[in-house]
Write an enzyme that holds these catalytic residues in place. Sequence first.
Site, PDB file in Angstrom:
ATOM      1  N   ARG A  83      55.295 102.093 -81.643  1.00  8.31           N
ATOM      2  CA  ARG A  83      54.496 101.266 -80.736  1.00  8.31           C
ATOM      3  C   ARG A  83      54.443  99.839 -81.276  1.00  8.31           C
ATOM      4  O   ARG A  83      54.138  99.623 -82.441  1.00  8.31           O
ATOM      5  CB  ARG A  83      53.091 101.853 -80.643  1.00  8.31           C
ATOM      6  CG  ARG A  83      52.267 101.296 -79.512  1.00  8.31           C
ATOM      7  CD  ARG A  83      50.908 101.979 -79.467  1.00  8.31           C
ATOM      8  NE  ARG A  83      50.968 103.355 -78.992  1.00  8.31           N
ATOM      9  CZ  ARG A  83      50.035 104.267 -79.254  1.00  8.31           C
ATOM     10  NH1 ARG A  83      48.979 103.944 -79.992  1.00  8.31           N
ATOM     11  NH2 ARG A  83      50.143 105.500 -78.803  1.00  8.31           N
TER      12      ARG A  83
ATOM     13  N   ARG B  57      43.024  98.700 -82.746  1.00  7.84           N
ATOM     14  CA  ARG B  57      44.336  98.746 -82.094  1.00  7.84           C
ATOM     15  C   ARG B  57      44.662  97.420 -81.417  1.00  7.84           C
ATOM     16  O   ARG B  57      43.910  96.459 -81.513  1.00  7.84           O
ATOM     17  CB  ARG B  57      44.329  99.870 -81.045  1.00  7.84           C
ATOM     18  CG  ARG B  57      43.954 101.235 -81.581  1.00  7.84           C
ATOM     19  CD  ARG B  57      45.051 101.800 -82.436  1.00  7.84           C
ATOM     20  NE  ARG B  57      44.778 103.182 -82.821  1.00  7.84           N
ATOM     21  CZ  ARG B  57      45.024 104.254 -82.074  1.00  7.84           C
ATOM     22  NH1 ARG B  57      45.508 104.112 -80.864  1.00  7.84           N
ATOM     23  NH2 ARG B  57      44.788 105.466 -82.539  1.00  7.84           N
TER      24      ARG B  57
ATOM     25  N   LYS C 153      40.059 105.811 -84.225  1.00  7.83           N
ATOM     26  CA  LYS C 153      40.616 104.584 -83.644  1.00  7.83           C
ATOM     27  C   LYS C 153      39.516 103.699 -83.070  1.00  7.83           C
ATOM     28  O   LYS C 153      38.425 104.183 -82.738  1.00  7.83           O
ATOM     29  CB  LYS C 153      41.614 104.936 -82.556  1.00  7.83           C
ATOM     30  CG  LYS C 153      41.056 105.746 -81.394  1.00  7.83           C
ATOM     31  CD  LYS C 153      42.190 106.132 -80.449  1.00  7.83           C
ATOM     32  CE  LYS C 153      41.801 107.282 -79.537  1.00  7.83           C
ATOM     33  NZ  LYS C 153      42.969 107.821 -78.829  1.00  7.83           N
TER      34      LYS C 153
ATOM     35  N   LYS D  56      39.002 100.408 -80.233  1.00  8.57           N
ATOM     36  CA  LYS D  56      39.711  99.655 -79.201  1.00  8.57           C
ATOM     37  C   LYS D  56      38.892  98.463 -78.714  1.00  8.57           C
ATOM     38  O   LYS D  56      37.698  98.601 -78.427  1.00  8.57           O
ATOM     39  CB  LYS D  56      40.035 100.574 -78.027  1.00  8.57           C
ATOM     40  CG  LYS D  56      40.965 101.716 -78.425  1.00  8.57           C
ATOM     41  CD  LYS D  56      41.242 102.671 -77.285  1.00  8.57           C
ATOM     42  CE  LYS D  56      42.317 103.666 -77.707  1.00  8.57           C
ATOM     43  NZ  LYS D  56      42.640 104.608 -76.610  1.00  8.57           N
TER      44      LYS D  56
ATOM     45  N   CYS E 186      49.844 109.048 -67.940  1.00  7.29           N
ATOM     46  CA  CYS E 186      50.218 108.968 -69.359  1.00  7.29           C
ATOM     47  C   CYS E 186      51.604 109.601 -69.529  1.00  7.29           C
ATOM     48  O   CYS E 186      52.171 110.136 -68.594  1.00  7.29           O
ATOM     49  CB  CYS E 186      49.197 109.683 -70.227  1.00  7.29           C
ATOM     50  SG  CYS E 186      49.276 111.479 -70.037  1.00  7.29           S
TER      51      CYS E 186
ATOM     52  N   CYS F 136      54.826 114.186 -75.767  1.00 11.53           N
ATOM     53  CA  CYS F 136      53.488 114.157 -76.348  1.00 11.53           C
ATOM     54  C   CYS F 136      53.071 115.554 -76.792  1.00 11.53           C
ATOM     55  O   CYS F 136      53.130 116.512 -76.026  1.00 11.53           O
ATOM     56  CB  CYS F 136      52.482 113.607 -75.347  1.00 11.53           C
ATOM     57  SG  CYS F 136      50.803 113.708 -75.972  1.00 11.53           S
TER      58      CYS F 136
ATOM     59  N   CYS G   3      46.272 115.785 -70.685  1.00 11.68           N
ATOM     60  CA  CYS G   3      45.203 116.405 -71.457  1.00 11.68           C
ATOM     61  C   CYS G   3      43.983 115.513 -71.295  1.00 11.68           C
ATOM     62  O   CYS G   3      44.072 114.457 -70.690  1.00 11.68           O
ATOM     63  CB  CYS G   3      45.608 116.516 -72.936  1.00 11.68           C
ATOM     64  SG  CYS G   3      45.441 114.968 -73.848  1.00 11.68           S
TER      65      CYS G   3
ATOM     66  N   CYS H 267      44.603 108.793 -72.278  1.00 13.90           N
ATOM     67  CA  CYS H 267      45.515 107.662 -72.420  1.00 13.90           C
ATOM     68  C   CYS H 267      45.670 106.825 -71.145  1.00 13.90           C
ATOM     69  O   CYS H 267      45.912 105.644 -71.227  1.00 13.90           O
ATOM     70  CB  CYS H 267      46.877 108.125 -72.914  1.00 13.90           C
ATOM     71  SG  CYS H 267      46.803 108.690 -74.614  1.00 13.90           S
TER      72      CYS H 267
END
Lengths: 601, 573
Positions: B82, B151, B217, B219, B438, B444, B483, B487
């Site tokens: 990424r 991120r 994470k 954001k 996503c 994934c 899921c 995302c």
Amino acid sequence: MQLQVLSNPFNQEQADLLSRLLPTLTETQKVWLSGYLAAAIQSESTATQIGSLSPKGAGGVASKDVTILYGSQTGNSQGLAKETAKRLENNGFNITVLSMSEFKPNQLKKIQNLLIVVSTHGEGDPPDNALTFFEYLHSKRAPKLNNLHFSVLALGDSSYEFFCKTGKEFDQRLEEFGGTRLYPRFDCDVDFDELATEWIQGVLSSLKAGGKESIFKAAAALQTVETEYSRKNPFQAEVLENINLNGRGSNKETRHLELSLEGSGLSFEPGDSLGVYPENEPALVELILNELKWDPETTVTVKQGDVRTLKDALLSFYEITILTKPILEKVRPLLSNNELQELLTPGNEEKVKEYIESRDLLDLIRDFGAWGETAQEFVSVLRKIPVRLYSIASSLSSNPDEVHLTIGAVRYEAHGRERNGVCSILAAERLKPGNSLPVFIQHNENFKLPKSPETPIIMVGPGTGIAPFRSFLQEREEIGAEGKSWLFFGDQHFVTDFLYQLDWQNWLKSGVLTKMDVAFSRDGDNKAYVQHRMLEHSRELFEWLEEGAYFYVCGDEKNMAHDVHNILIEIIQKEGGMSRELAEQYLASLQQKKRYQRDVY
Amino acid sequence: MDFKQILKAPDGPPSDVEQIKEDSHYLRGTLEATMQNLLSVGINDDDNRLMKFHGSYLQDDRDLRSERQKQKLEPAYGFMLRVRAPGGVVSSEQWRVLEELADNYANGALKLTTRQSFQMHGILKWNMKKTIQEINSILLNTLAACGDVNRNVMCNPNPYQSEIHSEVYEYAKTLSDYLLPQTRAYHEIWLDEEKVAGTPEVAEVEPIYGKYYLPRKFKIGIAVPPSNDIDVFSQDLGFIAIVQEGNLKGFNIVIGGGMGFTHGDKATYPQVAKVIGFCTPGKITEVAEKIITIQRDYGNRSVRKNARFKYTIDRLGLEVVKKELENRLGWCLEEARAYHFNHNGDRYGWVKGIDGNWHFTLFVQNGRVMDYPNYKLKTGLREIAKIHTGDFRLTANQNLIIANVSTEKKEQIGELIDKYGLMNSDFYTALRRSSMACVALPTCGLAMAESERYLPVLIDKIEEIIDENGLRNEEITIRMTGCPNGCARPALGEIAFMGKAPGKYNMYLGAAFDGSRLNKMYRENIGEEEILSELRVLFSRYAIEREGNERFGDFVIRAGIIKAVTDGTNFHE
């Protein structure tokens, strides 16, 4: 051999059992049994078992060894399996905990206590790492498990239709194969903690209770096999598995065949080969028959006392894919064809050689016409289909009653027609599990593991040359060999052509394989082959040789084995500070001591 | 500011990842050696955890997983990589290099993500270093694109108000750079930098993060009203630009948003961020740093699925967190200013900016830039990049803006757009243009169902119902994920589907069109047939019963079809 009741320590029932058993034993079985019992008495736990013999079915669980297998998608089952292991270990049990994909199904028979923790995912499917084992239990190879005690912890999500389906199926399968439940299956929902704890407790109690009693495994009378199978009398081996080892997108196709030797009495050692009698391709036979004037059902005598239809004879008795000069010579008097006469004129030897290269019986008929007054006369020029020999890719001690082969599919185009390897394409396109193949064992004394399991070994086996080394390592794993081992492998592409990749990775992890170097010739810009990897590690390689390592090469003779041989001399020369001549002598002496062995073709 | 609070992080043993971070010597672990093992494309789990901090992690093609296992081959592993691009802005030159890298080392597709970054999939182990070095050579990097750190900072690419955008973009970039990890591990492992002398523990410090980095994470996103395209309420920390008379006055601060949850676990839920005050532009870095340190100190390091900042805030209380922030800042936040959002989607086609430059927004289905049999998207963009002197901007909805096109160049670029049929979004329904999925299967590891490969097919069928009801031009946000980890920010879709099993989804309704309200589960575990029959009923009612310009997400609530979610904590009720 009879048991003298008055002079032995057994009660009547035991004595009866033994009296019935002993006369059925062969010499080998007696020796084995006495050794087995002697060894068993040395270990305390089994010594108590001898004290009270009771037939199977008493329900007791004697062994302290417990195997826990998990199938996990998200890690919950794995976590619970480890938790169970810890708990049981704290209570004095010997635990082996493995994911189902790490577990070798052929070990299943040896297990007495088995715990399964498995989740169900998607619409009732097993987790990925449970798939192979799950399928094994649903295959015809799944063994009888009369000595097995088991319990299943199933995880699932009740919002799905097939709640805990995989766990239920394992539970049911193990019972069907004769296993005894040591504790009932628990089906857990997403909040599994409490129920799982209860299950662990239950299993523990049951195992503890069982430990006080003991069981005796009555030695099952082994079937003695009278028939001797051999090259002359090949055994019809059933195909258990037929897999393409090359991943999608590969230029290659390499078949992995697993054949059953059950009931054959055949045995082999690592390094031996399997002889296979192949059958010709029906489509090619059809094309030949179309060129002939005789009814395919016409009979011919292929050898004394063996009468077959023409079609069958071409299919399974005669070689039809290779032309030889003798065949041409035999055809000549049967055919008034000027071109053929011309070709066979003395002085045209090169032309003949050129002609028969990559041509077959069909070409011969199409080019010069069919020969013979009768079908019998037609086949009289043909030779018997030769057997194919393949280096065996499995070890008998690790896969009893099985033999595995690694066969590269041969396909090429020549003279305007697609040509197929006889045996390899039979394996690639027509042989299905359940079919059988006539086979025999071809012993090879010149390709054997060192006598001592301590001796280091270096193995070079690119492409299908890898086969015997899988057998070597299976064997060394099984006997717990301590010697170092180093494998060189090469092929075209890493992603698709790394034959038996998972096997090597597992052996590297467990230490059965010490070192591995690979070369993939079409991955990078520069074509790398196994000999380049050898050269890169020349110092270490020479050190291994100096330490007494055996050096093995298997595979293509023309290019690879030749290059490897030369590189080896180069390495000895460089690292040993020798002249070329001395290096050659060094290698020759290795060869003499059987420390440099080759199985090349 | 003499008020002192006694706060504490949740009890419980640290999760395994905390240990991995501690043992890693500032994100080195055994990565260097692992990457040199050429017998597997795979790497061990611990190193893979650390890989995330370097902007990558190992995946495999799940379509091939069981097939390859039978073939005794390891899974078809490949690394996802990424690339951070604060605010999603790259030059033409950078675009061309990234696109070439995708061809040379990855699976050929360049994926525009929902957080304005680039992703490549399927990179083999031995190509990773080369790829990262080339990315570094065009002044981009992948450091901290994943992992328990801040991120990629999102920012509205707003081509309408050019001077505000460039100012806001500079803040996004500053924040992004300021919050980068300070470890040299990335440079040593990938860029061949000399190793830091002495023991890492002595030589290195992470002034903001510390050696455990964040619990999870983090954001950050900056929105410029009236567009809420970056879904500011989904961020751990959001800033809403306050513009008056063409001047940037400062930012409203919103905290505690986040999408991810676990099916069936009510202790996890999506949450919308709340406004806690206002600060002037110059304070933005300071505010962000202090907020991050609060999460660093009080976030849950024991249970990872409860570790996001939203749970920290809900546990401590919004007011308490605000006070703690003010304590740490040493000054008080100002009252939040008024703002108004009216959408969270993109506006397509040519738009002229205030400075006279042109911007073309291109619909990129699911953000996947590649050549399709009848749609040479990637080739078209490559041709444009060759002559384009402005830049490329990734939107938060996985679309692309060919930005800052001069009036002279507009015609030339317009011709290429026509030549390659890039304006095909004109023919799409507004529903499709407002869709987002996503990646999910096959790469994934978390996906339970298809998403990116399936949503376009599902929309084909939904469009028939849309047309039957005359809703072709109605913008309705529709989002799908494989899921519930969020995302594609599914909990903010007016219609959303989250995967439960192959072919089965939970269906959600009732989020606000402007991204300010979460949706709620309407149907559980349903397949395509039920999805379509539900939508048939819903759309026909919407077409008939809606009032004025009422949005679909608002309609389903007024009509009593679904209850409004007023806060993440009642998402499951």
